[in-house]
Design an enzyme around this catalytic site. Sequence first.
Site, PDB file in Angstrom:
ATOM      1  N   GLY A   1       0.790  -1.334  -0.048  1.00 33.92           N
ATOM      2  CA  GLY A   1      -0.139   0.130   0.080  1.00 33.92           C
ATOM      3  C   GLY A   1       0.832   1.172   0.028  1.00 33.92           C
ATOM      4  O   GLY A   1       0.400   2.379   0.593  1.00 33.92           O
ATOM      5  N   SER A   2       1.977   1.194  -0.524  1.00 27.22           N
ATOM      6  CA  SER A   2       2.715   2.495  -0.648  1.00 27.22           C
ATOM      7  C   SER A   2       1.974   3.682  -1.408  1.00 27.22           C
ATOM      8  O   SER A   2       2.099   4.755  -1.137  1.00 27.22           O
ATOM      9  CB  SER A   2       4.202   2.221  -1.192  1.00 27.22           C
ATOM     10  N   ASN A   3       1.382   3.263  -2.578  1.00 29.36           N
ATOM     11  CA  ASN A   3       0.431   3.958  -3.508  1.00 29.36           C
ATOM     12  C   ASN A   3      -0.736   4.589  -2.480  1.00 29.36           C
ATOM     13  O   ASN A   3      -0.891   5.896  -2.675  1.00 29.36           O
ATOM     14  CB  ASN A   3       0.127   3.642  -4.769  1.00 29.36           C
TER      15      ASN A   3
ATOM     16  N   ASN B   1      -7.347   2.205 -12.111  1.00 31.64           N
ATOM     17  CA  ASN B   1      -6.225   1.296 -11.561  1.00 31.64           C
ATOM     18  C   ASN B   1      -4.946   2.047 -12.003  1.00 31.64           C
ATOM     19  O   ASN B   1      -4.788   2.438 -13.026  1.00 31.64           O
ATOM     20  CB  ASN B   1      -6.436  -0.172 -12.339  1.00 31.64           C
TER      21      ASN B   1
ATOM     22  N   HIS C   1      -0.948   0.455 -13.131  1.00 33.70           N
ATOM     23  CA  HIS C   1      -0.098  -0.500 -13.637  1.00 33.70           C
ATOM     24  C   HIS C   1       1.163  -0.180 -13.765  1.00 33.70           C
ATOM     25  O   HIS C   1       1.375   0.608 -14.496  1.00 33.70           O
ATOM     26  CB  HIS C   1      -0.809  -1.150 -14.622  1.00 33.70           C
TER      27      HIS C   1
HETATM   28  C1  GAR Z   1       2.120  -0.820  -7.679  1.00 37.70           C
HETATM   29  O1  GAR Z   1       3.433  -0.945  -8.399  1.00 37.70           O
HETATM   30  C2  GAR Z   1       1.229  -1.330  -9.031  1.00 37.70           C
HETATM   31  O2  GAR Z   1       1.445  -0.452 -10.049  1.00 37.70           O
HETATM   32  C3  GAR Z   1       1.039  -2.643  -8.885  1.00 37.70           C
HETATM   33  O3  GAR Z   1       1.105  -3.048  -7.748  1.00 37.70           O
HETATM   34  C4  GAR Z   1       2.180  -2.367  -7.091  1.00 37.70           C
HETATM   35  C5  GAR Z   1       1.475  -2.076  -5.514  1.00 37.70           C
HETATM   36  O4  GAR Z   1       2.416  -1.344  -4.931  1.00 37.70           O
HETATM   37  N1  GAR Z   1      -0.195  -3.001  -9.755  1.00 37.70           N
HETATM   38  C6  GAR Z   1      -0.223  -4.003 -10.502  1.00 37.70           C
HETATM   39  O5  GAR Z   1       0.655  -4.719 -10.794  1.00 37.70           O
HETATM   40  C7  GAR Z   1      -1.801  -4.328 -11.061  1.00 37.70           C
HETATM   41  N2  GAR Z   1      -1.722  -5.234 -12.182  1.00 37.70           N
HETATM   42  P1  GAR Z   1       2.101  -0.854  -3.560  1.00 37.70           P
HETATM   43  O6  GAR Z   1       1.200  -1.757  -2.505  1.00 37.70           O
HETATM   44  O7  GAR Z   1       3.295  -0.398  -2.868  1.00 37.70           O
HETATM   45  O8  GAR Z   1       1.230   0.705  -3.765  1.00 37.70           O
END
Ligand code: GAR
Length: 190
Positions: A13-15, A103, A105
Site C-alpha cells: 500500500g505505498s501508493n 487502476n 499498472h
Molecule cells: C504498484 O506498483 C502497482 O502498479 C502494482 O502493484 C504495486 C502495488 O504497490 N499493480 C499491479 O501490478 C496491477 N496489475 P503498493 O502496494 O506499494 O502500492
Amino acid sequence: MKKRIAIFASGSGSNAQKIMEHFKYSDEAEVALVLSNNPDAYVIQRADNFEIPSHIFDRNEFYNTDNVVNILKNLNIDLIVLAGFLWLVPYNLLKAYPNQIINIHPALLPKYGGKGMYGDHVHKAVLANKEEEHGITIHFANEHFDEGEIIYQARFKIDPSDTLDIIKFKGQQLEHQHFPKVIENLLKKM
Ligand code: GAR
C-alpha cells in the site's frame, strides 16, 4: 461536499499511503475507506495510522454478494482507486461505478499487462525483452485485467546497466509522484 475516495489494495500500500497523505488536508476530497482481500496486508495498518476505516472481504463476499457495493454506496463513495489490487473487479461493482474505477499498472500498457503481470513479473519481462523505456499507466478498470481506457502514462528510459531493483524503484517513484495528482484532476471533472 468533499468527494469521497475508496482505495482497494492487496499488499503493502505505498501508493495508498501517498494518496492518503495527499488528501489528508484537502478541501476537495478525502479517502473514506480502504478495502483489501488480504487481512495481513500492510495497507490496513497504513489506513489505521490515518484513522481511515478499512474493510476486509473474502472471495465469496466479493464475487457472490453485493456487500462490498452496498458498503461503498452507503458511504457515498465517488471514486474507487485500485492501488496494487490483484483481483478482477466483479460485474456488480463495475455496473455500480461506471467510469469511476481506476487502476494503476507498473508498465506502459498495452504492453506487459494481463493476468499474472504484476509486481516483479512485469519488470523481469521488461528487462528480458531489452526494452529501452518503461513506465506506468493509470487507466479505467473494466472486466479484464489491465484493460480499459488509458487516463495517464509516465515513462522513463532504461539504462543498459539498470537492474530489476532500479527499474522497479524508478517506476514506483513515478507512481507516487503522479497517482495522487491524476486522482485529484479526475475528481475535479466529476
Ligand atoms: C504498484 O506498483 C502497482 O502498479 C502494482 O502493484 C504495486 C502495488 O504497490 N499493480 C499491479 O501490478 C496491477 N496489475 P503498493 O502496494 O506499494 O502500492
